[in-house]
Write a protein that holds these residues in place. Structure first.
Motif, PDB file in Angstrom:
ATOM      1  N   LEU B 216       0.830  -1.205   0.000  1.00  0.00           N
ATOM      2  CA  LEU B 216       0.000   0.000   0.000  1.00  0.00           C
ATOM      3  C   LEU B 216       0.865   1.257   0.000  1.00  0.00           C
ATOM      4  CD1 LEU B 216      -3.132   0.741   0.301  1.00  0.00           C
ATOM      5  CD2 LEU B 216      -2.459   1.456   2.579  1.00  0.00           C
ATOM      6  N   MET B 217       1.919   1.270   0.824  1.00  0.00           N
ATOM      7  CA  MET B 217       2.749   2.470   0.904  1.00  0.00           C
ATOM      8  C   MET B 217       3.494   2.706  -0.403  1.00  0.00           C
ATOM      9  SD  MET B 217       1.661   3.390   3.605  1.00  0.00           S
ATOM     10  CE  MET B 217       2.461   4.968   3.731  1.00  0.00           C
ATOM     11  N   GLY B 218       3.910   1.626  -1.055  1.00  0.00           N
ATOM     12  CA  GLY B 218       4.552   1.773  -2.358  1.00  0.00           C
ATOM     13  C   GLY B 218       3.622   2.453  -3.352  1.00  0.00           C
ATOM     14  N   CYS B 219       2.387   1.968  -3.407  1.00  0.00           N
ATOM     15  CA  CYS B 219       1.420   2.549  -4.349  1.00  0.00           C
ATOM     16  C   CYS B 219       1.065   3.980  -3.964  1.00  0.00           C
ATOM     17  CB  CYS B 219       0.142   1.714  -4.384  1.00  0.00           C
ATOM     18  SG  CYS B 219       0.395   0.049  -4.996  1.00  0.00           S
ATOM     19  N   TYR B 220       0.851   4.186  -2.671  1.00  0.00           N
ATOM     20  CA  TYR B 220       0.420   5.507  -2.183  1.00  0.00           C
ATOM     21  C   TYR B 220       1.445   6.588  -2.553  1.00  0.00           C
ATOM     22  CZ  TYR B 220      -0.659   9.149   1.257  1.00  0.00           C
ATOM     23  OH  TYR B 220      -0.929  10.347   1.877  1.00  0.00           O
ATOM     24  N   GLY B 222       3.908   6.333  -4.705  1.00  0.00           N
ATOM     25  CA  GLY B 222       4.101   6.367  -6.157  1.00  0.00           C
ATOM     26  C   GLY B 222       3.075   7.257  -6.834  1.00  0.00           C
ATOM     27  N   MET B 223       1.811   7.083  -6.444  1.00  0.00           N
ATOM     28  CA  MET B 223       0.729   7.857  -7.058  1.00  0.00           C
ATOM     29  C   MET B 223       0.823   9.342  -6.731  1.00  0.00           C
ATOM     30  SD  MET B 223      -1.527   6.155  -8.797  1.00  0.00           S
ATOM     31  CE  MET B 223      -2.157   4.517  -9.061  1.00  0.00           C
ATOM     32  N   ARG B 224       1.430   9.663  -5.592  1.00  0.00           N
ATOM     33  CA  ARG B 224       1.509  11.068  -5.193  1.00  0.00           C
ATOM     34  C   ARG B 224       2.801  11.734  -5.627  1.00  0.00           C
ATOM     35  NH1 ARG B 224      -1.116  12.744  -0.181  1.00  0.00           N
ATOM     36  NH2 ARG B 224       0.903  13.626   0.279  1.00  0.00           N
ATOM     37  N   SER B 225       3.597  11.015  -6.406  1.00  0.00           N
ATOM     38  CA  SER B 225       4.914  11.520  -6.776  1.00  0.00           C
ATOM     39  C   SER B 225       4.841  12.871  -7.495  1.00  0.00           C
ATOM     40  CB  SER B 225       5.606  10.508  -7.682  1.00  0.00           C
ATOM     41  OG  SER B 225       6.737  11.082  -8.261  1.00  0.00           O
ATOM     42  N   ASP B 226       5.819  13.728  -7.202  1.00  0.00           N
ATOM     43  CA  ASP B 226       5.948  14.986  -7.931  1.00  0.00           C
ATOM     44  C   ASP B 226       6.579  14.695  -9.277  1.00  0.00           C
ATOM     45  OD1 ASP B 226       4.861  16.704  -6.109  1.00  0.00           O
ATOM     46  OD2 ASP B 226       6.751  16.913  -4.983  1.00  0.00           O
ATOM     47  N   ARG B 227       6.718  15.778 -10.052  1.00  0.00           N
ATOM     48  CA  ARG B 227       7.247  15.582 -11.398  1.00  0.00           C
ATOM     49  C   ARG B 227       8.762  15.368 -11.356  1.00  0.00           C
ATOM     50  NH1 ARG B 227       4.721  20.019 -15.182  1.00  0.00           N
ATOM     51  NH2 ARG B 227       3.399  18.456 -16.103  1.00  0.00           N
ATOM     52  N   GLY B 228       9.256  14.700 -12.383  1.00  0.00           N
ATOM     53  CA  GLY B 228      10.698  14.587 -12.585  1.00  0.00           C
ATOM     54  C   GLY B 228      11.364  13.468 -11.818  1.00  0.00           C
ATOM     55  N   ALA B 229      12.648  13.261 -12.137  1.00  0.00           N
ATOM     56  CA  ALA B 229      13.411  12.183 -11.517  1.00  0.00           C
ATOM     57  C   ALA B 229      13.498  12.380 -10.009  1.00  0.00           C
ATOM     58  CB  ALA B 229      14.805  12.120 -12.124  1.00  0.00           C
ATOM     59  N   GLY B 231      11.299  13.708  -8.091  1.00  0.00           N
ATOM     60  CA  GLY B 231      10.026  13.285  -7.523  1.00  0.00           C
ATOM     61  C   GLY B 231       9.988  11.782  -7.322  1.00  0.00           C
ATOM     62  N   VAL B 232      10.487  11.048  -8.308  1.00  0.00           N
ATOM     63  CA  VAL B 232      10.507   9.589  -8.208  1.00  0.00           C
ATOM     64  C   VAL B 232      11.396   9.152  -7.052  1.00  0.00           C
ATOM     65  CG1 VAL B 232      11.095   7.436  -9.390  1.00  0.00           C
ATOM     66  CG2 VAL B 232      10.073   9.311 -10.674  1.00  0.00           C
ATOM     67  N   GLY B 233      12.573   9.779  -6.947  1.00  0.00           N
ATOM     68  CA  GLY B 233      13.494   9.441  -5.861  1.00  0.00           C
ATOM     69  C   GLY B 233      12.874   9.707  -4.505  1.00  0.00           C
ATOM     70  N   ALA B 234      12.252  10.871  -4.367  1.00  0.00           N
ATOM     71  CA  ALA B 234      11.647  11.234  -3.087  1.00  0.00           C
ATOM     72  C   ALA B 234      10.508  10.285  -2.739  1.00  0.00           C
ATOM     73  CB  ALA B 234      11.150  12.680  -3.142  1.00  0.00           C
ATOM     74  N   ALA B 235       9.706   9.941  -3.737  1.00  0.00           N
ATOM     75  CA  ALA B 235       8.577   9.040  -3.493  1.00  0.00           C
ATOM     76  C   ALA B 235       9.083   7.677  -3.019  1.00  0.00           C
ATOM     77  CB  ALA B 235       7.742   8.865  -4.768  1.00  0.00           C
ATOM     78  N   THR B 236      10.142   7.189  -3.654  1.00  0.00           N
ATOM     79  CA  THR B 236      10.684   5.881  -3.299  1.00  0.00           C
ATOM     80  C   THR B 236      11.193   5.890  -1.860  1.00  0.00           C
ATOM     81  OG1 THR B 236      11.363   5.687  -5.586  1.00  0.00           O
ATOM     82  CG2 THR B 236      12.277   4.093  -4.052  1.00  0.00           C
ATOM     83  N   LYS B 237      11.973   6.917  -1.542  1.00  0.00           N
ATOM     84  CA  LYS B 237      12.532   7.021  -0.195  1.00  0.00           C
ATOM     85  C   LYS B 237      11.418   7.090   0.849  1.00  0.00           C
ATOM     86  CE  LYS B 237      13.305  10.860   1.464  1.00  0.00           C
ATOM     87  NZ  LYS B 237      13.666  12.268   1.482  1.00  0.00           N
ATOM     88  N   SER B 238      10.474   7.994   0.647  1.00  0.00           N
ATOM     89  CA  SER B 238       9.400   8.150   1.635  1.00  0.00           C
ATOM     90  C   SER B 238       8.623   6.866   1.805  1.00  0.00           C
ATOM     91  CB  SER B 238       8.417   9.238   1.207  1.00  0.00           C
ATOM     92  OG  SER B 238       9.087  10.388   0.841  1.00  0.00           O
ATOM     93  N   SER B 239       8.401   6.154   0.701  1.00  0.00           N
ATOM     94  CA  SER B 239       7.574   4.954   0.790  1.00  0.00           C
ATOM     95  C   SER B 239       8.261   3.894   1.652  1.00  0.00           C
ATOM     96  CB  SER B 239       7.280   4.400  -0.603  1.00  0.00           C
ATOM     97  OG  SER B 239       8.436   3.821  -1.162  1.00  0.00           O
TER      98      SER B 239
END
Ligand code: ATP
Ligand code: MG
Lengths: 248, 259
Positions: B216-220, B222-229, B231-239
């Protein structure tokens, strides 16, 4: 018929759309032009409900797009995204046939594949790309796969966000002819964003220019050259000097 | 601002932010589960998720459990020697692995391996407009992306935990019999006799909860990620951080609940 009335959209303090009024009649081809970053992509996405507009109304055949039944509404549309937006976990043919492999339009796999290969052929791609993955294609090829996906289920209304950007002149010609054909022969309604004036003349019935968050000029493509609108003239002729400031 | 009140205001702000985050995660979880009762379903996506989350996690789960079970046996033996309790190695290894270490270690490994990849994949799809494309192709991202992964996590992580428990006990058994001189047959009988159904049930229930949280946290995020690389990095770390912390917190709550 798609109608936009007084559509506003801001991202924080960035007021992108500031009262857009526009009408696209059924079975016609509308081309949207305008400077980079003026909100053309945002405009298309607002119609589809991918971006929520802040105020104003957008209706399709008289029905407000924000209250329409989502599935039935989206089933009428096809969209080519500016960046292609291909699913990189799926091979090319499954991208093209995405709609035909699931949901209400589901059909046997072999048939879906055949349709996908036919659509790929129409955008100038050979059958052997069907089993490649999007990451293995060039930028222009990805764009054309995106185009094939947008038209695969033969939707009534198709949005093309810069269909010919990144294509060679000959391929651009092929794509322009394809879009024209989809409108005249299949009776589809098309809304195309492009920066390429050759494409505008090849594709458009009507042209609308977005500038400063509003439609600066709209009319039939035949009247575009004699519009007398200095913004439009500057844009058509690609002049650095004029009412539109080019930041340097 | 008043220097005395500033730290208090900061605490207040972060507490409010935390509560808001918990609220939106809870809403996201409820929305995800609501799609369980609303077709269409995407069985292929579910099977793929079962394979990537379950099957391909087996090696890392096995190795983690094996070494931990072995180390646990050594620790209990030398620690137990201080009050002449060396003989309880099989029982403590069994309890320790099944009730606590098995689920927690597997949960954390899943957070590292699965949560990160789910978040990165979905965040990349978000920033490259693939999620928007899904919507225009009449496919609900929650049904197509979130639900299959979360259901796979919920169902397959308990199995992984079960496997981890067994392998962990085997690790203890190997060390016990080969290094510490336990009789093989006695070690196994002691283990089996000592474990209760409740121990195993709590282990599997924890596995289900952790699998749910991790996916769930991975999806959550991921779906809220900001734009750009970035954003992806931050989303991964937070998840991964959120999944790990929530797994440990849930572990405490479930332990309270079961014992
Ligand atoms: N999701 C978003 N969040 C924040 N700002 C956005 C978002 N999408 C677009 N914008 C902003 O809206 C403005 C218009 O963007 P848009 O993509 O519509 O431009 P465009 O007219 O399509 O330009 P181009 O011709 O370069 O594609 C830009 O200033 C952009 O920064
Ligand atoms: Mg654009």
């Amino acid at each position: 018929m798609i109608r936009l009335e007084g559509v506003h959209k801001a991202f924080g303090s960035n007021r992108v759309l500031r009262g857009v009024d526009l009408e696209i009649a059924k079975g016609t081809s509308m081309v949207i032009i305008g400077g980079s970053g003026t909100g053309k992509s945002v405009l298309l996405k607002s119609v589809l409900g991918l971006v929520r507009h802040d105020s104003g109304t957008i209706t399709l055949d008289g029905q407000d797009v924000t209250t329409a039944e989502r599935d039935a509404f989206l089933a009428r549309f096809g969209m080519l995204f500016q960046g292609g937006a291909l699913f990189d976990s799926l091979p090319v043919w499954q991208n093209v046939a995405f709609r035909l492999l699931r949901g209400s339009l589901k059909r046997p796999k072999a048939e879906a594949r055949e349709i996908a290969i036919e659509k790929l052929r129409r955008v100038g791609l050979k059958p052997d790309v069907a089993d490649l993955y999007p990451a293995e294609l060039s930028g222009g090829m990805q764009k054309r796969v995106g185009l094939a996906r947008a038209i695969a289920a033969e939707p009534e209304i198709i949005f093309f966000d810069e269909p010919t950007t990144g294509l060679d002149p000959i391929m651009s010609g092929v794509i322009n002819a394809l879009i024209r054909e989809i409108v005249t022969e299949m009776g589809a309604t098309a809304m195309t964003i492009t920066h390429d004036m050759t494409s505008v003349r090849a594709i458009a019935d009507n042209v609308a220019m977005l500038h400063g968050g509003v439609i600066q000029w709209a009319g039939p493509v035949a009247q575009m050259d004699a519009s007398g609108d200095p913004h439009l003239d500057q844009f058509i002729h690609g002049r650095a000097e004029g009412p539109i400031e080019a930041v340097r | 601002m008043n220097p005395v009140l500033a730290p208090l205001a900061a605490i207040g702000r972060s507490t409010l932010a935390l509560l808001a985050a918990i609220g939106s995660v809870a809403i996201y979880a409820a929305q995800t589960l609501s799609h369980l009762f609303r077709p269409p379903y995407y069985p292929r996506e579910f099977l793929t998720a079962l394979m990537t989350i379950g099957y391909f996690s087996l090696p890392v789960v096995g190795l983690t459990a094996l070494f931990t079970g072995g180390a646990l046996a050594l620790q209990i033996y030398s620690g137990g020697a201080r009050f002449n309790a060396e003989a309880v190695v099989p029982q403590i290894v069994a309890i320790g692995m099944v009730r606590e270490l098995g689920p927690v270690l597997v949960g954390l490994m899943i957070a590292a391996r699965v949560t990160s990849s789910v978040a990165a994949e979905i965040a990349t799809m978000k920033v490259t407009e693939q999620i928007d494309a899904l919507v225009t192709l009449s496919t609900h991202p929650m049904k197509y992306l979130t639900l299959p992964r979360v259901m796979a996590g919920l169902l397959v992580v308990p199995v992984l935990v079960g496997v981890g428990d067994v392998i962990g006990i085997m690790g203890g058994y190997l060390v016990g019999t080969e290094r510490l001189g336990f009789n093989a047959a006695t070690y196994l009988t002691n283990t089996v006799d000592f474990l209760e159904a409740r121990d195993v049930a709590s282990s599997l229930a924890k596995g289900a909860a952790f699998g749910f949280i991790a996916t769930l946290m991975g999806c959550y995020y991921g779906m809220r990620s900001d734009r750009g690389a970035q954003g992806v990095g931050a989303a991964t770390k937070s998840s991964v951080v959120a999944a790990a912390v929530m797994i440990l917190a849930a572990n405490y709550l479930l332990t309270e609940l079961f014992f």
